[in-house]
Design a protein around this motif. Sequence first.
Motif, PDB file in Angstrom:
ATOM      1  N   LEU A  56       7.944  -4.822  -4.947  1.00 28.46           N
ATOM      2  CA  LEU A  56       7.327  -3.357  -4.872  1.00 28.46           C
ATOM      3  C   LEU A  56       8.465  -2.281  -4.995  1.00 28.46           C
ATOM      4  O   LEU A  56       8.210  -1.146  -5.386  1.00 28.46           O
ATOM      5  CB  LEU A  56       6.429  -3.134  -3.802  1.00 28.46           C
ATOM      6  CG  LEU A  56       5.117  -3.850  -3.643  1.00 28.46           C
ATOM      7  CD1 LEU A  56       4.492  -3.608  -2.342  1.00 28.46           C
ATOM      8  CD2 LEU A  56       4.041  -3.384  -4.973  1.00 28.46           C
TER       9      LEU A  56
ATOM     10  N   SER B  28      -2.046   6.226   0.316  1.00 24.01           N
ATOM     11  CA  SER B  28      -2.499   6.798  -0.810  1.00 24.01           C
ATOM     12  C   SER B  28      -3.933   7.186  -0.531  1.00 24.01           C
ATOM     13  O   SER B  28      -4.487   6.669   0.423  1.00 24.01           O
ATOM     14  CB  SER B  28      -2.428   5.651  -1.884  1.00 24.01           C
ATOM     15  OG  SER B  28      -3.276   4.609  -1.528  1.00 24.01           O
TER      16      SER B  28
ATOM     17  N   TYR C 195       8.013   1.990  -6.040  1.00 25.85           N
ATOM     18  CA  TYR C 195       7.154   2.429  -4.992  1.00 25.85           C
ATOM     19  C   TYR C 195       8.233   2.947  -3.914  1.00 25.85           C
ATOM     20  O   TYR C 195       8.960   2.448  -3.543  1.00 25.85           O
ATOM     21  CB  TYR C 195       6.269   1.289  -4.335  1.00 25.85           C
ATOM     22  CG  TYR C 195       5.282   1.017  -5.382  1.00 25.85           C
ATOM     23  CD1 TYR C 195       4.139   1.707  -5.265  1.00 25.85           C
ATOM     24  CD2 TYR C 195       5.391  -0.077  -6.379  1.00 25.85           C
ATOM     25  CE1 TYR C 195       3.007   1.327  -6.237  1.00 25.85           C
ATOM     26  CE2 TYR C 195       4.298  -0.360  -7.422  1.00 25.85           C
ATOM     27  CZ  TYR C 195       3.089   0.332  -7.235  1.00 25.85           C
ATOM     28  OH  TYR C 195       2.213   0.258  -8.038  1.00 25.85           O
TER      29      TYR C 195
ATOM     30  N   PRO D 200      -1.843   1.696 -10.666  1.00 21.65           N
ATOM     31  CA  PRO D 200      -0.853   1.510  -9.379  1.00 21.65           C
ATOM     32  C   PRO D 200      -1.491   0.786  -8.581  1.00 21.65           C
ATOM     33  O   PRO D 200      -2.627   1.056  -7.957  1.00 21.65           O
ATOM     34  CB  PRO D 200      -0.364   2.875  -9.074  1.00 21.65           C
ATOM     35  CG  PRO D 200      -0.528   3.955 -10.042  1.00 21.65           C
ATOM     36  CD  PRO D 200      -2.088   3.349 -10.696  1.00 21.65           C
TER      37      PRO D 200
ATOM     38  N   ASP E 216      -1.393   0.575  -5.144  1.00 18.64           N
ATOM     39  CA  ASP E 216      -1.625   1.292  -4.131  1.00 18.64           C
ATOM     40  C   ASP E 216      -2.965   2.096  -4.349  1.00 18.64           C
ATOM     41  O   ASP E 216      -3.415   2.748  -3.266  1.00 18.64           O
ATOM     42  CB  ASP E 216      -0.524   2.127  -3.381  1.00 18.64           C
ATOM     43  CG  ASP E 216       0.016   3.212  -4.027  1.00 18.64           C
ATOM     44  OD1 ASP E 216      -0.358   3.222  -5.550  1.00 18.64           O
ATOM     45  OD2 ASP E 216       1.031   4.151  -3.713  1.00 18.64           O
TER      46      ASP E 216
END
Length: 724
Positions: free
Chosen positions: A593, A99, A598, A271, A273
């Motif tokens: 996750l 990310s 994700y 989120p 990340d």
Amino acid sequence: MVRYSFIICFVSFILGCTLFSKCDASDDNPKLYIVYMGSLPKTPYSLTSNHLSMLQQVFDDNDATNSLIHSYKRSFNGFAAMLTNQQKEKLSQMEGVVSVFPSINLQLHTTRSWDFIGLPKTVKRSGAVESDVVVGVLDSGIWPESDSFNDQGFGPVPKNWQGTCAGGTNFTCNKKLIGARYYTGESARDLEGHGTHTASTAAGNYVDSASFYGLAQGTARGGVPLARIAAYKTCDDNGCTSAAILSAFDDAIADGVNIISVSLGGSSQNPFDEDPIAIGSFHAIARGILTVNAAGNSGPYPSSTSSVAPWILSVAASTIDRRFIDKVVLGNEKTLTGISINSFTSNGTQILIAKNNSGPECAKEDADACNCLDSRLVEGKIILCTSGKAILDKKFNKGNPTGAIIQSRRKGLPAFVTPLPAVTLSEIDFQLLKSYTNSTDDPKAEILKSEIVKDNDAPVVASFSSRGPNKIAPEILKPDISAPGVDILASYSQAVSPSGSIIDKRSSKYNIISGTSMACPHVSGIAAYLKTFHLDWSPAAIKSALLTSAQPMKGSGDDIGEYAYGSGHVNPIPAINPGLIYDISLEDYIEALCNLGYDNEKVKIISGKDNACSHAPNRSFVRNLNYPALASDVESSFTINFSRTVTNVGLPNSTYKATILPNPRIKVTVVPEILSFKSLGEKQSFVVTVIGDKLPTTTVLTSSLVWSDGTHNVRSPIVINVSN
Ligand SMILES: *[C@@H]1O[C@H](CO)[C@@H](O)[C@H](O)[C@H]1NC(C)=O
Ligand SMILES: *[C@@H]1O[C@H](CO)[C@@H](O)[C@H](O)[C@H]1NC(C)=O
Ligand SMILES: *[C@@H]1O[C@H](CO)[C@@H](O)[C@H](O)[C@H]1NC(C)=O
Ligand SMILES: *[C@@H]1O[C@H](CO)[C@@H](O)[C@H](O)[C@H]1NC(C)=O
Ligand SMILES: *[C@@H]1O[C@H](CO)[C@@H](O)[C@H](O)[C@H]1NC(C)=O
Ligand SMILES: *[C@@H]1O[C@H](CO)[C@@H](O)[C@H](O)[C@H]1NC(C)=O
Ligand SMILES: *[C@@H]1O[C@H](CO)[C@@H](O)[C@H](O)[C@H]1NC(C)=O
């Protein structure tokens, strides 16, 4: 650029407790971004040169080197760099990048409190083990000379300690404060007070007869007075950047701290990340280190907590049985009682109240709020203000009044340290005061020094404490637990006045402040304390012990109690011997996750596990994460299962029976209802089924499950949110 804030509440609660402010620049000037790249590679290579070569691919000229601000390479992989929007887009497409998100500014969000939660001074401690525990504190730095950090009687630093004292100029560590690093400013020295307060609450040494000008006198101490402290300065008076927070996690994990205490955060749920605390604490969990985080001070509004990742222990703030009140004696001999932490002694002299505090150029509302005081009208007098904002402003230096009486705008706000004799009155009492002021030509009052009274309602979650539900993962009940966070006395920085105001010329070794920032280090200290009894326990096991032994709490008003306090009020002694634990492995978090949706490839990079997300993700499996609390969003008619596995840590031969606290609107069953264990460490699984039929939407239904063997009561709240 957006900044995070300390989760302290002594000024911000009056100003609305904003922890986070976003000001998006629409132009394409370079901004600080985090490029997050997951776990460290298995085969080591120079990450910094890798980061530079990635940057070179998105820079036309030679600016790549200048744009790199920091490489994260000790505990996880990534970097912070100044990037344009276009460069950011390009980088986020590159291989290995999980990310790319802007570095925002998070905000920095005790004598009596330890006795109140049942950890008296005389509690059993294993000195040798406790002195090997290191509590890492990410905050505004630390005041190393504070009595709370004196190292008398401490042995050499723990053998496994990999950290260092890099506190900058004029900063020395000792055998108590064994590590220091800074990511803002010129040294790790605390110029705010916040970091000294939180570190001394978590692990401060014993200090006899500590008080704030005689108020709240007693022995000050942290949860683990014999443990060591490492301070990581991530925040200054502007807040705490994501980049600094990640640097601190990168170092603290590698340095070998055992517990990480983070009294700061944002005010929106992001989120995992893209959330620096979620990222840092995930890599901490992977090394067996629990992160304790303040829930935030944006309450009482729903979903106001930003601390939502399942591997974090998120802490709400509640009251203790000690309250600070303050009396005002009027010229007509009536006494009104309000709240404040006013250490100024009066001498029996009544002071004139200013009937009019501003000239004609000031609008009435501003005049009422004391926003444009005229010294000719207020000097040497007591001013009446409909808001505390002016007085609490750090830069307040108008008019030179002798005292202030403030109208409370919200119920349930904590007391604050005042820079001059001042008190906050309820709206009703403020009107009484106004009528008295109107009724005479020379209204007078005397503002007395604060007194302490017993609060029999405590513990109650503070109004400012951020609430759930968790929108990112509704299956994870947040906050997790509540701890003392109102009117907490602990050590303070000598570089600031206790009220923070420039008119306040005092400096105090101790200060009394409120916030989830103060609650968080209580739980960090207790988690460290538990660790000394159970060196082999995982972070999830420590968290489970704390959650399942927490005291049930009362909700306040129409609050959904569990969204305010999670499992309840922290209860350290039973947590040492919880009977059963709900353990969670790193693989379990990784599976959650995957099931949360994700991206598979990204989960592999985050976790460093090639076999992550081996089966198709299924959102309804997130409920099966072995969390010590049960929560779910449901439709109006539903049947849901929660699978759980408990590990026996009580007596080898034991039989636990399930009890459900009934809620007439839902049917809750447990299969099996009896769990028999023959040995320690043995695991047993069960399924909790919850059934509801045609329930009105936007209803939250609560219940709880207790496993009991007659000695241990292992309680989990059940929270069912009926939505569309
Ligand atoms: C170091 O800091 C302390 C605390 O601010 C101060 O009292 C002292 O004078 C400083 N010493 C030097 C050499 O700057
Ligand atoms: C009491 O305090 C007031 C206001 O600060 C001052 O003017 C007065 O002289 C004091 N009186 C005595 C007896 O100390
Ligand atoms: C307050 O005092 C100022 C200056 O003496 C005067 O101009 C103004 O009209 C007064 N305001 C009120 C509301 O009495
Ligand atoms: C006090 O007097 C002011 C001005 O005359 C008036 O507006 C206000 O309502 C009065 N307040 C009370 C509580 O009597
Ligand atoms: C997810 O699991 C549930 C319960 O086992 C099942 O009913 C559902 O069909 C699954 N969904 C998907 C998309 O596989
Ligand atoms: C829920 O659990 C019960 C009891 O273990 C089981 O009979 C049922 O099949 C489960 N339902 C689902 C949808 O998994
Ligand atoms: C546990 O119970 C079994 C049979 O009920 C018994 O044989 C065994 O000695 C017991 N173990 C302990 C440690 O009490």
